[in-house]
Structures are given as structure tokens and as C-alpha cells.
Design a protein around this motif. Structure first.
Motif, PDB file in Angstrom:
ATOM      1  N   SER A 123      -2.281  87.402  59.556  1.00  0.00           N
ATOM      2  CA  SER A 123      -3.203  86.859  59.516  1.00  0.00           C
ATOM      3  C   SER A 123      -4.366  87.789  59.520  1.00  0.00           C
ATOM      4  CB  SER A 123      -3.403  87.180  60.799  1.00  0.00           C
ATOM      5  OG  SER A 123      -4.943  86.656  61.874  1.00  0.00           O
ATOM      6  N   GLU A 172      -7.732  87.134  59.732  1.00  0.00           N
ATOM      7  CA  GLU A 172      -8.900  86.972  60.756  1.00  0.00           C
ATOM      8  C   GLU A 172      -9.626  88.047  61.308  1.00  0.00           C
ATOM      9  OE1 GLU A 172      -5.746  85.276  61.354  1.00  0.00           O
ATOM     10  OE2 GLU A 172      -6.090  83.270  61.045  1.00  0.00           O
ATOM     11  N   ASN A 173      -8.784  88.844  61.493  1.00  0.00           N
ATOM     12  CA  ASN A 173     -10.130  89.571  62.162  1.00  0.00           C
ATOM     13  C   ASN A 173     -10.294  90.442  61.660  1.00  0.00           C
ATOM     14  OD1 ASN A 173      -9.272  88.855  64.982  1.00  0.00           O
ATOM     15  ND2 ASN A 173      -7.368  90.078  64.899  1.00  0.00           N
ATOM     16  N   GLU A 174     -10.129  91.001  60.430  1.00  0.00           N
ATOM     17  CA  GLU A 174     -10.190  91.416  58.999  1.00  0.00           C
ATOM     18  C   GLU A 174     -11.982  91.123  58.795  1.00  0.00           C
ATOM     19  OE1 GLU A 174      -7.130  90.940  59.493  1.00  0.00           O
ATOM     20  OE2 GLU A 174      -6.430  93.117  59.950  1.00  0.00           O
ATOM     21  N   VAL A 175     -11.230  89.466  58.686  1.00  0.00           N
ATOM     22  CA  VAL A 175     -12.834  89.004  58.131  1.00  0.00           C
ATOM     23  C   VAL A 175     -13.547  88.528  58.834  1.00  0.00           C
ATOM     24  CG1 VAL A 175     -13.441  86.872  57.295  1.00  0.00           C
ATOM     25  CG2 VAL A 175     -11.064  87.443  56.267  1.00  0.00           C
ATOM     26  N   ARG A 176     -13.552  88.839  60.454  1.00  0.00           N
ATOM     27  CA  ARG A 176     -14.475  88.523  61.490  1.00  0.00           C
ATOM     28  C   ARG A 176     -15.589  90.157  61.416  1.00  0.00           C
ATOM     29  NH1 ARG A 176     -11.197  86.614  65.077  1.00  0.00           N
ATOM     30  NH2 ARG A 176     -11.107  85.109  64.625  1.00  0.00           N
ATOM     31  N   GLU A 177     -14.533  90.993  61.669  1.00  0.00           N
ATOM     32  CA  GLU A 177     -15.098  92.283  60.814  1.00  0.00           C
ATOM     33  C   GLU A 177     -16.349  92.763  60.302  1.00  0.00           C
ATOM     34  OE1 GLU A 177     -15.308  94.544  63.395  1.00  0.00           O
ATOM     35  OE2 GLU A 177     -13.975  93.595  64.909  1.00  0.00           O
ATOM     36  N   PHE A 233     -17.600  90.370  59.042  1.00  0.00           N
ATOM     37  CA  PHE A 233     -18.938  89.323  58.474  1.00  0.00           C
ATOM     38  C   PHE A 233     -19.616  90.042  59.661  1.00  0.00           C
ATOM     39  CE2 PHE A 233     -17.087  86.578  55.771  1.00  0.00           C
ATOM     40  CZ  PHE A 233     -17.704  86.043  55.699  1.00  0.00           C
ATOM     41  N   LYS A 234     -19.082  90.548  60.304  1.00  0.00           N
ATOM     42  CA  LYS A 234     -19.862  90.993  61.763  1.00  0.00           C
ATOM     43  C   LYS A 234     -20.838  92.993  61.673  1.00  0.00           C
ATOM     44  CE  LYS A 234     -19.220  92.715  66.602  1.00  0.00           C
ATOM     45  NZ  LYS A 234     -18.408  93.173  67.341  1.00  0.00           N
ATOM     46  N   SER A 235     -19.924  93.594  61.010  1.00  0.00           N
ATOM     47  CA  SER A 235     -20.942  94.542  59.939  1.00  0.00           C
ATOM     48  C   SER A 235     -22.059  94.157  58.985  1.00  0.00           C
ATOM     49  CB  SER A 235     -19.512  95.560  59.624  1.00  0.00           C
ATOM     50  OG  SER A 235     -19.549  94.914  58.305  1.00  0.00           O
TER      51      SER A 235
END
Length: 583
Positions: free
Chosen positions: A250, A252-257, A259-261
């Protein structure tokens, strides 16, 4: 070593020169050793150990060549040092400092009064003595001078040169000490404020820095936008072609982090811009009908509370008044600090002096002309008598002079001038000498050796003995130590001798190597046909070597000949009694 261990702890604190570490042995019986005393006598008889106070043989303004000379001299001056120390303590006791609290005089309208007690300072470096007073009168200085001269003449049975022993004002004239020029100046001379040209250059640099930062932010935002569009495009195609993604792991968490940064950085940059916040604040708060009371009474309470909460957050994060207040407070604080710094510097310029140390540029330039580093127009030129040396030895000879000057004058205020002389005159004189030796042009020599004067060893590895341009540029004030003397660098040259003499032991102290080569000593004063006693032709402070060593041959190994060329060892580090005469 024995004398240093016995006497070093007994020396006065202001006694400098030739002292390394602190001695721990107190037994005097080792000094009474007959073999040791006979060895010292033999050194004097062979003129290897020479102590001449105030003479020109060892160079005025530079430390004596032999480490034993400095120890013997410190022992001889020990009684004189203690007497000067007692004089200093007596003057300090008679002129005590006032209460450290600021003294206020009502007759001056409550103005601060600056009190300077009379103090006596003393420095002795081998046979050079400097006694200074602050806050005292000229009569005090004359009295101290008479006491010092009397102590030297009666206590040590020395003949004092009355012409060179004089009283100087450190404020109005320069004082020569240790081959340098001392003068008391206001602090603003040592730390001058930025000139108008420097201020304009700094503002230009800051503007260019802001432009580069803006270009970097724009490029980063553009790259992130392109990358985000690629990611969404890829996700959209995959969603259309299949029912969903099937990954082994997975992400998703890496991509989410990620984009959040990116989003947090964009928000922080937006909140840091006063103009953008002001524009959005005006758009979100101006002319809204929900701020009218008769409208608010007709609406549901939940909607009114939500609107008030929204306006509160807008004022909290986008209110330009608060942001401008923070910026104004910061600017006002910086202005106050600048004014306080200016007033403090003005008061210091009127109330205190600092000692400025300058290198004697005129003497250095005279030495450069005397050794024929430059021609009559002041431009670098080759030195012909170095053609007999190997390329690496020529570079080492120049490097020894350059590094000795840089080490000796690194504490001077005009050290940039010394660095210019080393980087230009000595460096290009070495390049021209190598070019003249190989009958080539300066351009070809620079192409082969480079401006850093690189040479290659037997294994093909490059070596740099001369300080590089970057190294010279970065040099400055650093911890000072006793500089290496001049006799192994400036005052002589040793040329490799082709002879049929059988190999012998290296005459450097504590060296047992037998793979030696003979080198002939050629003194500088003989090559130039100059009498060092003639002050008009010779350079004050340049060392002179005894005539008995001229044309002598020294068997040295490869390690010690390298150190000799570089100025790391001198004639005092070898057994001069083992010199030979070779036809």
C-alpha cells in the motif's frame, strides 16, 4: 630539555618565547651534569649556539634560531622578570580600581564618569622588552624607564642602547615590537562600519537572493503541479481500465503525506505574504449582509454562530493589521538595536583604545626586492640561482618563505596585504623560475604545474607544498605560536651536490638513516654581496647566518631535506659540527 624542565615554572607569566608546556621536574642535579655542561660549551665554541642580545646576527624582531638559546635567555632574565612583576603589582596596588558600579557626579548633571586606573603592562619576548602604561602620566613612564634600564645594567650587567630605548606614545606614533608595528587606535578603526559602497553591495545581494528564492519557489510550484497532474492522470487511466488497483504493498499513506506536506508549505507561504492576506481579508469581510443586525435576528442561530466563527478565524489568520504590527515591531526592534550599537561604539571611540597590530609592509616589500622576487618595476621575476634545484625543491623553497610569512603575520590587521604579496609576487616568481629553468613560457608552466604549483611523487600522486589560492584566502587570525626562524628559508639556499663521497649518516638530530645526499650551503648575504650590518641595504628583521657555514656540505636524508626546504627545521636542528668540506 633539562633546563626547560627545571626553570620553566619559575618564569614570570609575561615571559614569552621558546616555552612549550610546563616543566614538572625540580631536581637541579641534572643540570650539574659535567657531560651536559661540556656539550653546551662545545656548542658555543663551534658557534652553533650563539646568544647576542640586540645583535643583527640572529635577526631583529624574530625569535632566535636555537631552542636552547631561548631557554638560557629566559633563565638569565628570570631575576629581571620578577623585578618587573613586583613593579607592576606595586603600581596596581597604589592605583586600585573603584567600585564596579557606575560613578555618578552630581556636578555634571548626573552624567556618567569613566574612571581609568593607572596600570602597568609588560611583555618580554626573548631580548625584546615592552613596558606600557595606561591612565598614567609621562613622569610615570620616565620613572619606569629609569628603573628598567637600571635593572638591566646593574642586575644583569648588560649594556643598554639608550637611543633605541625610548618612550613612545602609542596613540600618536607606531611602536616597533617583534617585527610588527603597534599603535593604539579607537575600536572603530579595527572594526570599521560598512561603507556606502558595501551597504549598496549588500542590498543588491539581498535583492538578488530574494529573486533567486522567488524563482526557486515558482519552479518548485510548477514542478509539483506537473507531477500532481501526472499522478492524477495515471490514477484516472487505471481506474477506467480496471475495477481498481492491485498493489503488492500500500502506498496511500506515503502519497497522502507527500501531498499534505506540499499543501502545508503552500499555506505557510501564503500566510507569510502580507499583501495576499490583506486581499483575501478584504474579500471575505467587506460588504457582507450577515453583519447587519436586523438580518442576523431573522436567521437561525446556528448559521449566525457559524458565520461569527468563520469571521473570527479570518481575523485570526488573515488580519493584515496584526501581521503588519508584527513586522513593524520587528523593524522597530532592529532599529533600536542598531541605535544602541551606534551609541555604544561612539562612547567606546571616545573612552577606550585598542591595540592595532600591523605587518611592516615596507620592510616586507624591501625583502621581496632584495631577494629578487620582483624587478625594479615591482613585477615578479625568476631567480636564477635556483635553477640548479629540482622542480619540487624550488617549489618547497618558495613554500617555506610563503608559509613562514603567513604564520608570522596572521594576527596583523593588514594581513590582506601580506596575503597579496604571497599570492602574487612569490607564486608567480616561482612559476617564472620554473618556466625559465625549462626554457618555456609562463603559460606552459602554469598549464603543467597549475597556479597551485602541483608536483608529482614517484607513485604519480600529486602534492601541493605552496599554499593554494583558496587556502591563502581563508587564512586569518588564529592561535599564535612561536614561528619558525628564517635561516632555513630566507637567508640561505642548499643545492644538491654531485660528489663521490661515500654515504654517511644524516646529521639531523635523532636520525639514523644512511641514505643521504650532500647539499652545499649558499648564504644569501654572500650571493648578494651585501653586508648585513649596513642597515640601508639589508632588511631589518631578516636573519643572518654565520660566515663559518658558507660553502659547507650537509649530508641529509630525504625526509629532513624536505623539512629543511619547507622551513620546518633549521640549522639548529642538525649537528653542524659534522659538516664536511667537499671540493
Amino acid at each position: 630539555m633539562v633546563l626547560e624542565a627545571v626553570y620553566d615554572e619559575r618564569f614570570v607569566t609575561f615571559c614569552y618565547g621558546g616555552r612549550f608546556g610546563m616543566g614538572r621536574h625540580t631536581a637541579i642535579r641534572k643540570v650539574k651534569d659535567c657531560v651536559f655542561i661540556d656539550f653546551i660549551k662545545k656548542l658555543f665554541e663551534c658557534k652553533v649556539l650563539v646568544i647576542e642580545l640586540g645583535g643583527n646576527w640572529l635577526g631583529k624582531g624574530f625569535p632566535q634560531e636555537c631552542g636552547l638559546c631561548s631557554i638560557l635567555m629566559n633563565i638569565y632574565f628570570d631575576g629581571f622578570d620578577k623585578e618587573i612583576q613586583e613593579m607592576r603589582l606595586r603600581e596596581n596596588r597604589e592605583n586600585r580600581e573603584l567600585d564596579p558600579k557606575v560613578v555618578v557626579d552630581s556636578s555634571l548633571g548626573g552624567a556618567d564618569v569613566f574612571y581609568k586606573p593607572v596600570k602597568v603592562y609588560a611583555v618580554r619576548y626573548l631580548d625584546e622588552i615592552l613596558v606600557a602604561t595606561s591612565g598614567g602620566s609621562k613622569l610615570l613612564a620616565m620613572d619606569l624607564k629609569m628603573k628598567v634600564v637600571k635593572s638591566l645594567e646593574l642586575g644583569l650587567s648588560l649594556r643598554v642602547d639608550k637611543l633605541n630605548t625610548a618612550i613612545h606614545s602609542a596613540v600618536s606614533e607606531k611602536i616597533e615590537f617583534l617585527g610588527m608595528e603597534l599603535q593604539a587606535v579607537p575600536p572603530s578603526v579595527l572594526r570599521p562600519p560598512m561603507s556606502e559602497k558595501a551597504i549598496r553591495a549588500r542590498k543588491k545581494y539581498l535583492r538578488q537572493k530574494e529573486v533567486r528564492a522567488l524563482e526557486f519557489r515558482n519552479a518548485r510550484a510548477r514542478n509539483r503541479r506537473i507531477l500532481g497532474l501526472k499522478i492524477f492522470n495515471h490514477v484516472y487511466k487505471k481506474m477506467k481500465q480496471s475495477d481498481g488497483f492491485k498493489f503488492d504493498y500500500s502506498i496511500e499513506n506515503e502519497v497522502r503525506e507527500i501531498f499534505k506536506s506540499w499543501g502545508d508549505e503552500v499555506v505557510q507561504e501564503f500566510l507569510g505574504s502580507v499583501d495576499e492576506c490583506q486581499e483575501w481579508h478584504r474579500s471575505l469581510t467587506a460588504g457582507d449582509f450577515l453583519s447587519l443586525r436586523h438580518i442576523r435576528n431573522q436567521l437561525p442561530p446556528e448559521l449566525v454562530d457559524a458565520y461569527d466563527n468563520f469571521q473570527e478565524q479570518v481575523d485570526k489568520h488573515l488580519n493584515p493589521v496584526k501581521l503588519r504590527k508584527v513586522i513593524e515591531d520587528k523593524e522597530r526592534k532592529e532599529k533600536q538595536e542598531e541605535e544602541q550599537k551606534y551609541s555604544k561604539g561612539t562612547v567606546e571611540d571616545l573612552t577606550r583604545f585598542c591595540m592595532k597590530v600591523d605587518a611592516p609592509v615596507l620592510l616586507i616589500r624591501k625583502a621581496v626586492r632584495l631577494l629578487a622576487f620582483t624587478n625594479h618595476m615591482g613585477r615578479p621575476r625568476p631567480i636564477e640561482f635556483l635553477f640548479a634545484l629540482e622542480d619540487a625543491d624550488i617549489i618547497k623553497w618558495y613554500a617555506g618563505i610563503a608559509r613562514r610569512w603567513l604564520d608570522f603575520f596572521c594576527c596583523c590587521h593588514n594581513f590582506k596585504v601580506v596575503k597579496t604579496i604571497v599570492s602574487y609576487h612569490l607564486r608567480f616568481s616561482c612559476i617564472l623560475t620554473l618556466a625559465e629553468k625549462h626554457e618555456s613560457t609562463k603559460r606552459e608552466a602554469i598549464k603543467h604545474f597549475s597556479k597551485d604549483l602541483k608536483v608529482y611523487d614517484m607513485n604519480g600522486n600529486d602534492e601541493m607544498h605552496f599554499p593554494t589560492e583558496r587556502e591563502v584566502k581563508m587564512m586569518g587570525d588564529r592561535n599564535l605560536s612561536d614561528p619558525k626562524p628564517v635561516d632555513g628559508v630566507l637567508s640561505l639556499a642548499i643545492v644538491r651536490l654531485a660528489s663521490d663521497e661515500p654515504p654517511t649518516h644524516c646529521i639531523a638530530h635523532f636520525c639514523d638513516k644512511t641514505t643521504t645526499v650532500f647539499y652545499r650551503v649558499r648564504l644569501l648575504q654572500n650571493r648578494l654581496n651585501v653586508n648585513p650590518v649596513e642597515k640601508e641595504k639589508w632588511v631589518q628583521g631578516m636573519g643572518v647566518i654565520h660566515e663559518s657555514l658558507n660553502q659547507k656540505c650537509l649530508p641529509l636524508c630525504t625526509d629532513h631535506i624536505h623539512d629543511f626546504y619547507m622551513g620546518r627545521i633549521t640549522l639548529q636542528d642538525i649537528d653542524c659540527t659534522s659538516c664536511v668540506d667537499v671540493d
